[in-house]
Design a protein around this motif. Structure first.
Motif, PDB file in Angstrom:
ATOM      1  N   MET A   1       0.231  -0.431 -14.331  1.00 23.69           N
ATOM      2  CA  MET A   1      -0.878  -0.403 -13.367  1.00 23.69           C
ATOM      3  C   MET A   1      -0.975  -1.763 -12.683  1.00 23.69           C
ATOM      4  O   MET A   1      -1.824  -2.585 -13.014  1.00 23.69           O
ATOM      5  N   ASP A   2      -0.045  -2.017 -11.769  1.00 23.64           N
ATOM      6  CA  ASP A   2      -0.100  -3.297 -11.079  1.00 23.64           C
ATOM      7  C   ASP A   2      -0.432  -3.076  -9.603  1.00 23.64           C
ATOM      8  O   ASP A   2      -0.608  -1.946  -9.141  1.00 23.64           O
ATOM      9  N   LEU A   3      -0.511  -4.188  -8.865  1.00 20.71           N
ATOM     10  CA  LEU A   3      -0.906  -4.136  -7.466  1.00 20.71           C
ATOM     11  C   LEU A   3       0.298  -4.188  -6.525  1.00 20.71           C
ATOM     12  O   LEU A   3       0.107  -4.160  -5.306  1.00 20.71           O
ATOM     13  N   HIS A   4       1.499  -4.219  -7.049  1.00 22.76           N
ATOM     14  CA  HIS A   4       2.690  -4.450  -6.246  1.00 22.76           C
ATOM     15  C   HIS A   4       2.845  -3.426  -5.131  1.00 22.76           C
ATOM     16  O   HIS A   4       2.938  -2.222  -5.376  1.00 22.76           O
ATOM     17  N   GLU A   5       2.821  -3.912  -3.880  1.00 27.05           N
ATOM     18  CA  GLU A   5       3.016  -3.119  -2.661  1.00 27.05           C
ATOM     19  C   GLU A   5       1.985  -2.002  -2.486  1.00 27.05           C
ATOM     20  O   GLU A   5       2.229  -1.021  -1.783  1.00 27.05           O
ATOM     21  N   ARG A   6       0.835  -2.169  -3.076  1.00 27.02           N
ATOM     22  CA  ARG A   6      -0.216  -1.154  -2.957  1.00 27.02           C
ATOM     23  C   ARG A   6      -1.003  -1.335  -1.660  1.00 27.02           C
ATOM     24  O   ARG A   6      -1.282  -2.454  -1.233  1.00 27.02           O
ATOM     25  N   LEU A   7      -1.382  -0.203  -1.067  1.00 25.48           N
ATOM     26  CA  LEU A   7      -2.336  -0.184   0.039  1.00 25.48           C
ATOM     27  C   LEU A   7      -3.619   0.413  -0.510  1.00 25.48           C
ATOM     28  O   LEU A   7      -3.731   1.625  -0.702  1.00 25.48           O
ATOM     29  N   LEU A   8      -4.587  -0.454  -0.788  1.00 27.59           N
ATOM     30  CA  LEU A   8      -5.825  -0.040  -1.437  1.00 27.59           C
ATOM     31  C   LEU A   8      -6.853   0.416  -0.416  1.00 27.59           C
ATOM     32  O   LEU A   8      -6.806   0.042   0.762  1.00 27.59           O
ATOM     33  N   VAL A   9      -7.798   1.222  -0.883  1.00 28.64           N
ATOM     34  CA  VAL A   9      -8.918   1.682  -0.061  1.00 28.64           C
ATOM     35  C   VAL A   9     -10.159   0.927  -0.508  1.00 28.64           C
ATOM     36  O   VAL A   9     -10.529   0.969  -1.689  1.00 28.64           O
ATOM     37  N   GLN A  10     -10.797   0.223   0.426  1.00 28.52           N
ATOM     38  CA  GLN A  10     -11.992  -0.550   0.088  1.00 28.52           C
ATOM     39  C   GLN A  10     -13.234   0.241   0.443  1.00 28.52           C
ATOM     40  O   GLN A  10     -13.417   0.680   1.582  1.00 28.52           O
ATOM     41  N   VAL A  11     -14.103   0.438  -0.555  1.00 30.32           N
ATOM     42  CA  VAL A  11     -15.295   1.271  -0.407  1.00 30.32           C
ATOM     43  C   VAL A  11     -16.507   0.511  -0.925  1.00 30.32           C
ATOM     44  O   VAL A  11     -16.394  -0.518  -1.586  1.00 30.32           O
ATOM     45  N   LEU A 170      -1.590  -3.256   6.796  1.00 35.49           N
ATOM     46  CA  LEU A 170      -0.197  -2.798   6.830  1.00 35.49           C
ATOM     47  C   LEU A 170       0.717  -3.893   7.350  1.00 35.49           C
ATOM     48  O   LEU A 170       1.841  -4.068   6.859  1.00 35.49           O
ATOM     49  N   ALA A 171       0.249  -4.640   8.351  1.00 39.58           N
ATOM     50  CA  ALA A 171       1.047  -5.747   8.878  1.00 39.58           C
ATOM     51  C   ALA A 171       1.315  -6.775   7.793  1.00 39.58           C
ATOM     52  O   ALA A 171       2.433  -7.294   7.663  1.00 39.58           O
ATOM     53  N   ALA A 172       0.303  -7.088   6.989  1.00 43.87           N
ATOM     54  CA  ALA A 172       0.487  -8.054   5.904  1.00 43.87           C
ATOM     55  C   ALA A 172       1.541  -7.569   4.919  1.00 43.87           C
ATOM     56  O   ALA A 172       2.414  -8.334   4.486  1.00 43.87           O
ATOM     57  N   LEU A 173       1.500  -6.288   4.555  1.00 40.99           N
ATOM     58  CA  LEU A 173       2.505  -5.732   3.652  1.00 40.99           C
ATOM     59  C   LEU A 173       3.899  -5.822   4.263  1.00 40.99           C
ATOM     60  O   LEU A 173       4.876  -6.130   3.575  1.00 40.99           O
ATOM     61  N   ALA A 174       4.002  -5.554   5.564  1.00 45.76           N
ATOM     62  CA  ALA A 174       5.297  -5.624   6.236  1.00 45.76           C
ATOM     63  C   ALA A 174       5.874  -7.029   6.209  1.00 45.76           C
ATOM     64  O   ALA A 174       7.097  -7.218   6.204  1.00 45.76           O
ATOM     65  N   TYR A 175       5.010  -8.034   6.173  1.00 43.61           N
ATOM     66  CA  TYR A 175       5.456  -9.426   6.202  1.00 43.61           C
ATOM     67  C   TYR A 175       5.489 -10.062   4.808  1.00 43.61           C
ATOM     68  O   TYR A 175       5.599 -11.270   4.686  1.00 43.61           O
ATOM     69  N   GLY A 176       5.377  -9.239   3.768  1.00 42.96           N
ATOM     70  CA  GLY A 176       5.615  -9.744   2.429  1.00 42.96           C
ATOM     71  C   GLY A 176       4.414  -9.900   1.525  1.00 42.96           C
ATOM     72  O   GLY A 176       4.556 -10.421   0.414  1.00 42.96           O
ATOM     73  N   ALA A 177       3.230  -9.466   1.952  1.00 41.85           N
ATOM     74  CA  ALA A 177       2.062  -9.544   1.073  1.00 41.85           C
ATOM     75  C   ALA A 177       2.263  -8.644  -0.145  1.00 41.85           C
ATOM     76  O   ALA A 177       2.868  -7.570  -0.050  1.00 41.85           O
ATOM     77  N   GLU A 178       1.742  -9.069  -1.275  1.00 41.46           N
ATOM     78  CA  GLU A 178       1.873  -8.308  -2.513  1.00 41.46           C
ATOM     79  C   GLU A 178       1.110  -6.994  -2.444  1.00 41.46           C
ATOM     80  O   GLU A 178       1.556  -5.959  -2.933  1.00 41.46           O
ATOM     81  N   TRP A 179      -0.093  -7.003  -1.822  1.00 39.33           N
ATOM     82  CA  TRP A 179      -0.921  -5.820  -1.664  1.00 39.33           C
ATOM     83  C   TRP A 179      -1.929  -6.090  -0.556  1.00 39.33           C
ATOM     84  O   TRP A 179      -2.043  -7.216  -0.067  1.00 39.33           O
ATOM     85  N   ALA A 180      -2.656  -5.056  -0.146  1.00 37.67           N
ATOM     86  CA  ALA A 180      -3.679  -5.220   0.890  1.00 37.67           C
ATOM     87  C   ALA A 180      -4.665  -4.063   0.789  1.00 37.67           C
ATOM     88  O   ALA A 180      -4.358  -3.014   0.216  1.00 37.67           O
ATOM     89  N   ALA A 181      -5.855  -4.275   1.347  1.00 36.56           N
ATOM     90  CA  ALA A 181      -6.917  -3.264   1.274  1.00 36.56           C
ATOM     91  C   ALA A 181      -7.509  -3.005   2.648  1.00 36.56           C
ATOM     92  O   ALA A 181      -7.856  -3.945   3.366  1.00 36.56           O
ATOM     93  N   ILE A 182      -7.634  -1.715   2.992  1.00 42.23           N
ATOM     94  CA  ILE A 182      -8.248  -1.301   4.260  1.00 42.23           C
ATOM     95  C   ILE A 182      -9.626  -0.717   3.983  1.00 42.23           C
ATOM     96  O   ILE A 182      -9.782   0.153   3.120  1.00 42.23           O
ATOM     97  N   GLY A 183     -10.628  -1.194   4.706  1.00 41.55           N
ATOM     98  CA  GLY A 183     -11.991  -0.705   4.528  1.00 41.55           C
ATOM     99  C   GLY A 183     -12.149   0.731   4.993  1.00 41.55           C
ATOM    100  O   GLY A 183     -11.602   1.128   6.018  1.00 41.55           O
ATOM    101  N   VAL A 184     -12.939   1.499   4.242  1.00 40.86           N
ATOM    102  CA  VAL A 184     -13.139   2.900   4.585  1.00 40.86           C
ATOM    103  C   VAL A 184     -14.104   3.054   5.762  1.00 40.86           C
ATOM    104  O   VAL A 184     -14.088   4.051   6.459  1.00 40.86           O
ATOM    105  N   ARG A 185     -14.952   2.047   5.982  1.00 45.80           N
ATOM    106  CA  ARG A 185     -15.882   2.056   7.107  1.00 45.80           C
ATOM    107  C   ARG A 185     -15.692   0.796   7.940  1.00 45.80           C
ATOM    108  O   ARG A 185     -15.137  -0.195   7.480  1.00 45.80           O
ATOM    109  N   GLU A 186     -16.218   0.845   9.146  1.00 49.64           N
ATOM    110  CA  GLU A 186     -16.051  -0.275  10.065  1.00 49.64           C
ATOM    111  C   GLU A 186     -16.556  -1.585   9.466  1.00 49.64           C
ATOM    112  O   GLU A 186     -15.907  -2.626   9.569  1.00 49.64           O
TER     113      GLU A 186
END
Length: 282
Positions: A1-11, A170-186
């Motif tokens: 259960m690691d964060l490697h290359e994960r795209l997380l959902v922030q809620v 997604l851009a951060a992941l494309a450029y080598g970030a370990e993981w990143a989170a996208i907010g579910v709301r604005e």
């Protein structure tokens, strides 16, 4: 259960009952937000969710945000560990333009907690004009970090994990970030400068924005056009139907559509080039 290359959902922590539906697919995970975020982590662990879980206290946002020189809370770290978070996040304050003292204060404290991720909520200048000093300082301390970038001009992706992001995750992941989170709301896809006029956020009866893959943008549901979506929520139906959908359905579409893009990214041999070509056609 690691964060490697994960795209997380922030809620929000209050989304605890819907959150698992948004992050049940491979390569995902959840970031709960707010003072009760660690309680939300505990609750979804109890119901059996085994994906990555983080808790962002978000002291850096809003009209009452604190400066990054504020002391970090050992209790906040301990509560996350006890709740079952994948890794504890610091309850950092805001790092303003040129505020090297705040940057060093957060990292100097975080280095004493093994496995803790130092949250760095930064003014946009840090990733535009001061990115080299930022990256050098992070490397010198050697602790895991997660950036939150305040709204500002567009910037070249930084190869560091992102919290409270939009499509730049997604851009951060494309450029080598370990993981990143996208907010579910604005409101969870931005760090607004203060003072600011609230744009978007939660509205009873539906989400304000739906992700349109062809545009790489979140569009107000009232302005959705004739296009269709092939995600497993939409099944080829017109996107404009989401104007009358419940908030959970809109957010599920967003998560599924982003998951499809994430899979394409992970399969790409040259990820930076893939991202550049994708943005050119959007």
């Amino acid at each position: 259960m690691d964060l490697h290359e994960r795209l997380l959902v922030q809620v929000s922590a209050r989304d605890v009952y819907d959150a698992v539906a948004l992050a049940g697919h491979p390569g995902s995970g959840l970031v709960f937000t707010g003072q009760a975020a660690h309680d939300a982590v505990r609750m979804v662990r109890r119901i059996g969710y085994d994906g990555p879980l983080l808790a962002d206290r978000r002291r850096y946002a809003g009209s009452a945000r604190v400066r990054g020189t504020a002391a970090l809370s050992p209790d906040w770290i301990a509560d996350q560990v006890e709740a079952g978070a994948t890794a504890p996040l610091t309850d950092s304050g805001y790092i303003g333009k040129g505020d090297h003292e705040a940057l060093h204060t957060i990292l100097e404290q975080a280095v004493h907690w093994e496995g803790t991720i130092a949250v760095l909520p930064v003014h946009a200048r840090w990733v535009i004009e001061d990115r080299l000093p930022l990256l050098r300082t992070v490397a010198d301390y050697g602790v895991p970090v997660a950036l939150v970038v305040e709204d500002g001009p567009a910037y070249r992706p930084v190869p560091l994990p992102l919290l409270s992001a939009g499509i730049t995750a997604l851009a951060a992941l494309a450029y080598g970030a370990e993981w990143a989170a996208i907010g579910v709301r604005e409101v969870l896809r931005h760090l607004y400068p203060e003072p600011h006029e609230v744009r978007g956020g939660w509205r009873r009866g539906g989400a304000r924005n739906a992700f349109v893959p062809e545009l790489l943008e979140f569009v107000p549901v009232e302005r959705l056009g004739e296009g269709t979506c092939g995600c497993s929520t939409c099944h080829g139906r017109p996107l404009r139907r989401l104007a009358g959908a419940e908030e959970l359905e809109v957010n599920t579409h967003n998560a599924k559509a982003l998951h499809r893009l994430h899979n394409r990214l992970l399969r790409s041999t040259h990820r930076e080039r893939w991202w550049q070509e994708l943005t050119l056609t959007a």
